[in-house]
Every structure is written in C-alpha cells, then in structure tokens.
Design a protein around this motif. Structure first.
Motif, PDB file in Angstrom:
ATOM      1  N   ARG A 115       9.752   7.379   5.276  1.00 19.59           N
ATOM      2  CA  ARG A 115       9.245   7.998   7.099  1.00 19.59           C
ATOM      3  C   ARG A 115      10.377   6.798   8.189  1.00 19.59           C
ATOM      4  NH1 ARG A 115       3.795   7.549   6.600  1.00 19.59           N
ATOM      5  NH2 ARG A 115       2.598   9.798   5.650  1.00 19.59           N
ATOM      6  N   GLU A 116      10.676   5.606   8.095  1.00 19.70           N
ATOM      7  CA  GLU A 116      11.188   5.081   8.891  1.00 19.70           C
ATOM      8  C   GLU A 116      12.752   5.816   8.468  1.00 19.70           C
ATOM      9  OE1 GLU A 116       9.780   0.619   8.797  1.00 19.70           O
ATOM     10  OE2 GLU A 116       8.335   1.653   9.752  1.00 19.70           O
ATOM     11  N   THR A 144       0.432  -1.441  -0.205  1.00 16.38           N
ATOM     12  CA  THR A 144      -0.240   0.056   0.053  1.00 16.38           C
ATOM     13  C   THR A 144       0.949   1.240  -0.373  1.00 16.38           C
ATOM     14  OG1 THR A 144      -0.040   0.693   2.349  1.00 16.38           O
ATOM     15  CG2 THR A 144      -1.490  -1.304   1.165  1.00 16.38           C
ATOM     16  N   HIS A 145       0.353   2.663   0.018  1.00 16.78           N
ATOM     17  CA  HIS A 145       0.800   3.735  -0.124  1.00 16.78           C
ATOM     18  C   HIS A 145       1.571   3.906   0.780  1.00 16.78           C
ATOM     19  CE1 HIS A 145      -1.182   5.470  -4.042  1.00 16.78           C
ATOM     20  NE2 HIS A 145      -0.810   4.281  -4.624  1.00 16.78           N
ATOM     21  N   ASP A 146       0.891   3.399   2.416  1.00 16.26           N
ATOM     22  CA  ASP A 146       1.276   3.562   3.606  1.00 16.26           C
ATOM     23  C   ASP A 146       2.698   2.957   3.835  1.00 16.26           C
ATOM     24  OD1 ASP A 146      -0.973   5.619   4.123  1.00 16.26           O
ATOM     25  OD2 ASP A 146      -1.987   4.121   4.858  1.00 16.26           O
ATOM     26  N   ASP A 147       2.363   1.568   3.336  1.00 14.26           N
ATOM     27  CA  ASP A 147       3.147   1.000   3.483  1.00 14.26           C
ATOM     28  C   ASP A 147       5.200   1.817   3.053  1.00 14.26           C
ATOM     29  OD1 ASP A 147       1.524  -1.728   4.573  1.00 14.26           O
ATOM     30  OD2 ASP A 147       2.057  -1.812   2.934  1.00 14.26           O
ATOM     31  N   LEU A 182       5.255   4.576   1.979  1.00 14.14           N
ATOM     32  CA  LEU A 182       5.786   5.965   2.214  1.00 14.14           C
ATOM     33  C   LEU A 182       6.415   4.781   4.217  1.00 14.14           C
ATOM     34  CD1 LEU A 182       2.968   8.396   2.396  1.00 14.14           C
ATOM     35  CD2 LEU A 182       5.602   8.727   1.487  1.00 14.14           C
ATOM     36  N   ASP A 183       6.169   4.188   4.193  1.00 13.80           N
ATOM     37  CA  ASP A 183       6.830   3.802   5.786  1.00 13.80           C
ATOM     38  C   ASP A 183       8.110   3.558   5.890  1.00 13.80           C
ATOM     39  OD1 ASP A 183       4.385   4.037   7.486  1.00 13.80           O
ATOM     40  OD2 ASP A 183       4.001   2.193   7.494  1.00 13.80           O
ATOM     41  N   HIS A 184       8.240   3.069   4.689  1.00 11.34           N
ATOM     42  CA  HIS A 184      10.125   3.175   4.405  1.00 11.34           C
ATOM     43  C   HIS A 184      10.204   3.899   4.633  1.00 11.34           C
ATOM     44  CE1 HIS A 184      10.363  -1.722   4.080  1.00 11.34           C
ATOM     45  NE2 HIS A 184       9.055  -1.241   3.459  1.00 11.34           N
ATOM     46  N   MET A 201       3.491   4.265  -5.786  1.00  9.54           N
ATOM     47  CA  MET A 201       2.993   5.482  -5.437  1.00  9.54           C
ATOM     48  C   MET A 201       3.101   6.576  -6.118  1.00  9.54           C
ATOM     49  SD  MET A 201       3.696   6.159  -2.295  1.00  9.54           S
ATOM     50  CE  MET A 201       2.842   8.081  -2.037  1.00  9.54           C
ATOM     51  N   MET A 249       1.945  10.620  -5.616  1.00  8.29           N
ATOM     52  CA  MET A 249       2.253  11.362  -4.794  1.00  8.29           C
ATOM     53  C   MET A 249       1.550  13.534  -5.212  1.00  8.29           C
ATOM     54  SD  MET A 249       4.984  11.253  -2.160  1.00  8.29           S
ATOM     55  CE  MET A 249       5.031  12.306  -0.920  1.00  8.29           C
TER      56      MET A 249
END
Length: 195
Positions: free
Chosen positions: A11-12, A2-5, A7-9, A165, A167
C-alpha cells in the motif's frame, strides 16, 4: 511479519492495484500486486526477504540451501535478495524462445540444494517451469518461495512453497468475466508477453 505488515509495504508504495488486469497466466483479475514497485526500495526488499528467509530456515534448517534460482523477470530481485539473506549464490533463468534456460554462464552443481524464488505465485506455472530447468541441471529443489501466494495455497509447484502471505484473489477466464470487470479495458502489467 503479519499479513497486514506485508500489505502495508504494498500500500505504501502504491503497488496494490485495482482495475482489470490480464495476468501472465492468461487469466483476468480485479486486483494486481506490482512487486517491482515494492522491490525498487532496497530497504523494503531486505525486510520482506529477511522474513521469507527466516521461514525457510525455520522449516529446512540453517545451511539447508546452497543456491537460490529465480525465474526472470519478476523473480530476479527477490532471488538476489533471498540469496543475500541466506548467504548463498543467486542466479536466474531466462526465457529463450518461450522456455526458461540458464544463460550468462550460470551453472548448477549436481546435487546442489536449491530454493526457487519468485515474486508472486498465481497458478504456479512459471515456478514449475523454472523448477524443471533446475532439476534438469541435476540439482535438488528443496523448496520454493514467493512474497505473495495469490493462489492462497492452492497452486502446486511440486515442492514446499513458502510465502509471506496468501491472498484469495479471484481470477477469471476471458469468456467468464463478471459484468463489472468486462466493462473495464484490461491492462497487462506483468513482464511476460502472452501468445
């Protein structure tokens, strides 16, 4: 993935930056994705590029790609990992006197089916330049990939573009900056020098 998955990479690994950035395209933005900070972790590069390779295979079919070509500098790691995930050779183009070309003995066979792989697409300029070099070598570009499509689907690279994704990141001409952005000095985090 997912897009959140995705973006988590970013962000982390502290790869999603906020401030005032001068992009390789010459445009300005208040957000920047530093893919190199994500891709410095081989396990993350493998996860992201596996998901991207799966999109390519789902659309084009298994065995539809003979070679992956990436534009240096930003696309080198993505191109390598995409080639590994697709089980094909990978190579890259480099800028010489401001134009992409093949060096280091890299050659494409006439008619080879190529995926051009980038880290991020904003305007699509670098992608189109790399695709032009591939086509001039007699190969067929069957598609292009990027981890992040900052144009959110509006960049035309001339071939189907597969991304993890999209943006919607606003970009601005230097003389049309919003006041809050104009107050912050711009930094250039990308790999290409502006002229």
């Amino acid at each position: 993935m997912t897009h959140d998955d995705v973006l988590d990479h970013f962000r982390e690994t502290e790869a999603l930056l906020e401030g005032h950035f001068l992009l390789s395209s010459g445009l300005h933005s208040d957000r920047y994705l530093q893919c190199a900070k994500v891709l410095m972790h081989p396990e993350r590069a493998a996860i992201l590029c596996r998901a991207l390779a799966d999109k390519v295979i789902a659309s084009l079919g298994e065995g539809a790609v003979d070679v992956v070509v990436a534009p240096a500098m930003g696309g080198v790691i993505v191109g390598y990992e995409m080639a590994r995930q697709l089980g094909v050779p990978g190579m890259f183009t480099e800028r010489v006197d401001g134009k992409f070309e093949f060096r280091r003995g890299f050659e494409l066979k006439k008619g080879a089916r190529v995926i051009m792989s980038e880290d991020i697409v904003t305007t699509g300029k670098s992608s189109r330049e790399c695709i032009d070099v591939i086509q001039a070598a007699g190969a067929t570009v069957v598609g292009a990939t990027c981890l992040i499509d900052r144009s959110n689907g509006s960049a035309d690279v001339g071939v189907p573009l597969f991304s993890l994704m999209g943006m919607d990141v606003k970009t601005y001409e230097a003389d049309k900056l919003p006041p809050e952005l104009a107050k912050i000095p711009a930094i250039k985090p990308g790999s290409r020098n502006l002229k």
